[in-house]
Design a protein around this motif. Sequence first.
Motif, PDB file in Angstrom:
ATOM      1  N   ARG A 105     133.887 108.460  57.888  1.00 40.03           N
ATOM      2  CA  ARG A 105     135.343 108.307  58.334  1.00 40.03           C
ATOM      3  C   ARG A 105     136.122 107.469  57.150  1.00 40.03           C
ATOM      4  N   ALA A 106     135.418 106.319  56.498  1.00 39.73           N
ATOM      5  CA  ALA A 106     136.162 105.527  55.644  1.00 39.73           C
ATOM      6  C   ALA A 106     136.262 105.813  54.128  1.00 39.73           C
ATOM      7  N   LYS A 107     135.149 106.930  53.734  1.00 43.77           N
ATOM      8  CA  LYS A 107     134.973 107.227  52.350  1.00 43.77           C
ATOM      9  C   LYS A 107     135.711 108.905  52.220  1.00 43.77           C
ATOM     10  N   ARG A 108     134.924 109.493  52.973  1.00 46.82           N
ATOM     11  CA  ARG A 108     135.153 111.040  52.932  1.00 46.82           C
ATOM     12  C   ARG A 108     136.672 111.536  53.408  1.00 46.82           C
ATOM     13  N   LEU A 109     137.071 110.666  54.419  1.00 43.54           N
ATOM     14  CA  LEU A 109     138.422 111.091  55.128  1.00 43.54           C
ATOM     15  C   LEU A 109     139.466 110.333  54.804  1.00 43.54           C
ATOM     16  N   LYS A 110     139.308 109.412  53.732  1.00 44.48           N
ATOM     17  CA  LYS A 110     140.119 108.290  53.198  1.00 44.48           C
ATOM     18  C   LYS A 110     141.264 109.228  52.650  1.00 44.48           C
ATOM     19  N   GLY A 111     142.432 108.767  53.297  1.00 44.58           N
ATOM     20  CA  GLY A 111     143.650 109.262  52.716  1.00 44.58           C
ATOM     21  C   GLY A 111     143.895 110.807  53.041  1.00 44.58           C
ATOM     22  N   GLN A 112     143.071 111.259  53.896  1.00 42.03           N
ATOM     23  CA  GLN A 112     143.193 112.818  54.489  1.00 42.03           C
ATOM     24  C   GLN A 112     143.289 113.046  55.803  1.00 42.03           C
ATOM     25  N   ILE A 113     143.065 111.890  56.515  1.00 37.63           N
ATOM     26  CA  ILE A 113     143.064 111.994  57.959  1.00 37.63           C
ATOM     27  C   ILE A 113     144.369 112.404  58.614  1.00 37.63           C
ATOM     28  N   HIS A 114     145.484 111.839  58.156  1.00 42.26           N
ATOM     29  CA  HIS A 114     146.579 112.006  58.536  1.00 42.26           C
ATOM     30  C   HIS A 114     147.094 113.324  58.278  1.00 42.26           C
ATOM     31  N   GLN A 115     147.100 114.049  57.313  1.00 44.23           N
ATOM     32  CA  GLN A 115     147.005 115.483  56.909  1.00 44.23           C
ATOM     33  C   GLN A 115     146.309 116.230  57.767  1.00 44.23           C
TER      34      GLN A 115
END
Length: 130
Positions: A105-115
């Motif tokens: 959640r913190a590293k792999r999805l960072k900056g991508q979760i909203h998209q």
Amino acid sequence: MFKSESLKSPSLFPEDIFSKIPLDHPVRLINAVVDELDISSILSQYKGGGTTSYHPRMMIKVLFYAYFNNIYSSRKIERALTENIYFMWLSGNSLPDHRTINYFRAKRLKGQIHQLFADVVRLLQELQYV
């Protein structure tokens, strides 16, 4: 008189508990929608080597289903993966621990979760759920 207690009378062939998930259950919709997401930017973060990783698509499905159920704690998600048939089905019986969930959640999805969430809403609109 009384119904038998099935836990005290084992069967030769165990029941498929996943068949108890209704076809119209939200977990099936989340599974189908996440299967349609473009996650190439997340996949590109995996360089190979070292130990194997849980598939990012499965991790996204588990997180989105957890959020759908107002579960945000990685420890609660970890527990749900062992206690809840919907989480078990969605994860394919995989059991990432709370550290793995948090790291993803913190590293792999960072900056991508909203998209990803925006893509999910778009797909739900196309499927006429929203």
